[in-house]
Write an enzyme that holds these catalytic residues in place. Structure first.
Site, PDB file in Angstrom:
ATOM      1  N   HIS A  77       0.832  -1.210   0.000  1.00 33.53           N
ATOM      2  CA  HIS A  77       0.000   0.000   0.000  1.00 33.53           C
ATOM      3  C   HIS A  77       0.862   1.254   0.000  1.00 33.53           C
ATOM      4  O   HIS A  77       0.645   2.171  -0.809  1.00 33.53           O
ATOM      5  CB  HIS A  77      -0.925   0.012   1.212  1.00 33.53           C
ATOM      6  N   GLU A  78       1.834   1.308   0.887  1.00 36.81           N
ATOM      7  CA  GLU A  78       2.623   2.523   1.059  1.00 36.81           C
ATOM      8  C   GLU A  78       3.373   2.919  -0.219  1.00 36.81           C
ATOM      9  O   GLU A  78       3.496   4.109  -0.525  1.00 36.81           O
ATOM     10  CB  GLU A  78       3.640   2.330   2.191  1.00 36.81           C
ATOM     11  N   SER A  79       3.867   1.949  -0.950  1.00 35.66           N
ATOM     12  CA  SER A  79       4.717   2.228  -2.114  1.00 35.66           C
ATOM     13  C   SER A  79       3.989   2.026  -3.439  1.00 35.66           C
ATOM     14  O   SER A  79       4.639   1.984  -4.485  1.00 35.66           O
ATOM     15  CB  SER A  79       5.942   1.311  -2.088  1.00 35.66           C
ATOM     16  N   ARG A 207      -4.957  -1.892   2.268  1.00 33.55           N
ATOM     17  CA  ARG A 207      -3.906  -2.519   3.065  1.00 33.55           C
ATOM     18  C   ARG A 207      -4.284  -3.966   3.412  1.00 33.55           C
ATOM     19  O   ARG A 207      -3.467  -4.887   3.303  1.00 33.55           O
ATOM     20  CB  ARG A 207      -3.680  -1.729   4.353  1.00 33.55           C
TER      21      ARG A 207
END
Length: 228
Positions: A77-79, A207
């Site tokens: 999710h973050e990247s 996520r």
């Protein structure tokens, strides 16, 4: 029979013994991140894991796999599934300098999100660099140039930083608080405890979906609660 053999590499992570980290195989890593950019090398990931004592190395093989699944689910999710080397929104790049009596910002440097966990702010770059023994305050872009360093900053955050939570993601998992606690440690104020916020719910679900995919691939049960 041939179809079953073709799937075999996905089921064979690197061998792990008690006290050593669980590592997904290259085939598993490729399957989890089929569109990742070249910067996020498998070799950089493996080296960073091996330089991070305590990560994904519980006594139980199941617990080792569960932590890796949670970490990679959050990273996905973050990247943006390992497609974001640097923060996409360039208009925000100059907004991450907390210049006060404790810490200034290096001349000409910007501290926007970089790496698998999108490390941000001058004080985070300073703390991560001090921990890793490199000067990321003076050279924050190293996180976007060196694959192993990028992965190590993500693991540094996972292992040591609670964010707005009571514990870092690693400790929260070991304490039985479930996947939800890892989200709270990474981005709690913006995504957690907002049942009426459609965007927060969307991000939380994304996520969780990535985490479910990794957990299924590694053959381990989910760690509840899932949503924060």
């Amino acid at each position: 029979m041939l179809r079953a053999l073709a799937l075999l590499p996905l089921l064979l992570p690197l061998a792990a013994t008690a006290g050593s980290p669980f590592l997904p195989s290259r085939a598993q890593f490729d399957a989890l991140f089929p569109e990742r950019i070249a910067f996020y090398t498998y070799e950089g990931f493996v080296e960073a894991v091996r330089q991070t004592p305590g990560f994904a190395d519980a006594d139980s093989d199941t617990e080792r796999r569960q932590e890796m699944a949670a970490f990679l689910g959050q990273i996905a999710h973050e990247s943006d599934q390992l497609r974001a080397q640097r923060e996409y929104r360039r208009e925000n790049w100059g907004n991450y300098c907390r210049d006060d009596a404790r810490l200034s910002c290096a001349p000409g440097q910007q501290y926007y999100g970089r790496g698998p966990i999108q490390l941000s702010w001058n004080y985070q770059y300073k703390a991560a660099g001090d921990f890793l023994g490199i000067d990321l305050w003076a050279d924050p872009d190293r996180v976007a140039r060196d694959s192993t360093v990028a992965w190590r900053t993500a693991l540094w955050y996972w292992m040591t930083q609670p964010g707005e939570s009571r514990a870092p993601a690693h400790a929260a998992l070991r304490g039985g608080q479930g996947f939800a606690a890892t989200t709270r440690a990474i981005n709690g104020p913006l995504e957690c405890d907002k049942p009426g916020d459609a965007e927060a719910l969307r991000k939380n679900k994304r996520r969780i979906d990535f985490y479910k995919h990794a957990s299924q691939m590694f053959g381990v049960p989910l760690l509840h609660p899932l949503g924060c």
